[in-house]
Every structure is written in C-alpha cells, then in structure tokens.
Design a protein around this motif. Sequence first.
Motif, short mmCIF file in Angstrom:
data_model
loop_
_atom_site.label_atom_id
_atom_site.label_comp_id
_atom_site.label_asym_id
_atom_site.label_seq_id
_atom_site.Cartn_x
_atom_site.Cartn_y
_atom_site.Cartn_z
N ALA A 48 -22.53 -18.96 9.30
CA ALA A 48 -22.85 -18.56 7.86
C ALA A 48 -23.58 -19.88 7.47
O ALA A 48 -22.94 -21.09 7.25
CB ALA A 48 -21.66 -18.30 7.11
N ASP A 49 -24.96 -19.82 6.97
CA ASP A 49 -25.49 -20.72 6.16
C ASP A 49 -25.48 -20.13 4.66
O ASP A 49 -26.16 -19.43 4.16
CB ASP A 49 -26.83 -20.86 6.44
CG ASP A 49 -27.80 -21.93 5.93
OD1 ASP A 49 -27.74 -22.14 4.79
OD2 ASP A 49 -28.44 -22.70 6.79
N LEU A 50 -24.50 -20.84 3.82
CA LEU A 50 -24.35 -20.70 2.35
C LEU A 50 -25.60 -21.03 1.57
O LEU A 50 -25.68 -20.08 0.66
CB LEU A 50 -22.96 -21.15 1.86
CG LEU A 50 -21.74 -21.11 2.90
CD1 LEU A 50 -20.56 -21.68 2.00
CD2 LEU A 50 -21.65 -19.36 2.84
N GLY A 51 -26.37 -22.14 2.02
CA GLY A 51 -27.61 -22.23 1.20
C GLY A 51 -28.59 -21.11 1.22
O GLY A 51 -29.10 -20.98 0.28
N ARG A 52 -28.76 -20.39 2.32
CA ARG A 52 -29.44 -19.56 2.58
C ARG A 52 -29.19 -18.15 2.20
O ARG A 52 -30.11 -17.15 2.48
CB ARG A 52 -30.40 -19.50 4.17
CG ARG A 52 -31.05 -20.85 4.35
CD ARG A 52 -31.73 -20.95 5.51
NE ARG A 52 -32.49 -22.17 6.02
CZ ARG A 52 -33.64 -22.13 5.58
NH1 ARG A 52 -34.38 -21.11 5.19
NH2 ARG A 52 -34.54 -23.09 5.67
#
Length: 277
Positions: free
Chosen positions: A23-27
């Motif tokens: 999981a890439d929270l920024g994206r």
Amino acid sequence: APTGAFPEQLVRIPGRTECVLAADLGRGRLYVFRRRGGDFELSGDLYIVSGREGAGKTREGDERTPIGVYSIVGHIPEKRLPEFYGAGALTLDYPNEWDQRRGRTGSGIWIHGTPRETLVRPPRSSRGCLALANEDFLWLAKQVRPGKTVVLIDRALSWNRSEQWQRSRDRLLEAVGRTRPRPETAGLEVVLYPDENGLAMVRGGGRHNGRRRVEFWWLQDGRWSPEAAGRIASRNAPGGSGGVAAMAGAQPVADQTRRQVGVLMRSREDSGVPPNR
C-alpha cells in the motif's frame, strides 16, 4: 508500480508466502503481487482509502493508518458485518511486534469494502483502515489467504533497487545467515522496516511457546547487528521503551477479531466502527 518492480522494503519473502499487498498511502494505491514460480508478479493495482488523519498510527482512536509490515489473519464475510463494511473485511495483525515495542495502541485495522450506496470515497476518509470499492475487495479476497499474505503499508513505496541497496541487502542477509543454520534462512521474512532508518525486522525460523520468533537488526557504521536476538515478541503484549515485550496469556489476534465482530453485530451505531481502533 514500474514494470517488473518489487518494493525494496521487502528483502526476503519466504516460499510459504503466496501474495504480497503493498500500500502506497501517498498515491492511494494498493499493489497486489502474486507468486509465479520463484518470483512475484504484479497482478492488481487498486485505489484505496486510508485514515482521515493521515499515516503513522500511534494510539487508539487517532484515525491514522499504521505504517509497517503485517499479515492477513482472517476474512470476515459481508453477512457477519454491518453494512458500513460493504463486501467484507480482511483482518490484519496490527499491532505487530514492532508496534508493541513502540507502545502503539489500538486494534481493528482491516482492509474492507465500502457501503453499498457509496461509489467512491475520498482518499483520506477512513478511521485508520484501508478501504476498497466492493468490486475490488471481492477480487482481492480471492487472491489472498490468511497466513499466506504479507501486507506492506508505507507513506511512499520505494522501487529503485540501486547498487547501494543491493549491497546493503547482501550484507544484511549475510549477517542474518551467520546466526543460524542454512536451511533455516530460507523460511525467514526479512524486511527493511518502513518509516524507520536503518532497521530490519526478521521473522520466522521457528516458534517459541506458540509465538513466532522475531528479531530486530540495526545498521550502524555500515554493519548490521541484531538487537534482542532470539527474544520472542507477543503480538498483543503492551509495548514500551524497554525492549521487545512478551506477556503470558495475551489475547491472540484471532480472538480479538472474533470479539470485535461480536460487538459490531450487536451495535446499533450507523458507523459500525470496530471497538479499540
């Protein structure tokens, strides 16, 4: 995710792992990797919703999504949940061993669907969980199995496996390998821990009193060395600044999940938020 890439935080994934969720929270993206032979291939790229107060959970009720490496420990079908969770939920083992050590609190961090009348939720609108569109959740639930899936959650994933990264990885694996028999190293999970500079977490290689073995390794002056090597971390013991905590009789994550579901089904609250998040 770049073509053919794999998150550099994940140094070694044991053969028993079938799927990796990154999981890439920024994206606002969840990348799904499935094992194909000896390698992992990208099989899904999904939109996710994360905590309304951002990333880096530290305490119960802060409405942040935790940063770390977790495992899926259960699947709760839609019929056992309030409508708030949509198509179902996959439960995570937050707080993990490192969270406990840092004294982080809370529970009930899940990957789940969305209310049926909701098509798309804003990127940061959950109370700490990762939420997906119901169609995406149903697809994801078919890809994963409890105990066979690693979940990496970070503010921003790193994909550039540079020569410097490879040298550091090789030194880490060599150092870890010197502390145990060679056959044992193949079953280890080795992770460069997200949001922590120069920290690696090594899990596996046996169990003690029913708990998996966990070690923390630090990079200092170009060398990796273990801290509290061989000590056992209970998944649910309260953490602290004194070291890896262990508590006899701590409540297993699966038991926590069953308790949370029971409370949810009895609750009349519209939000359906699990207790102790």
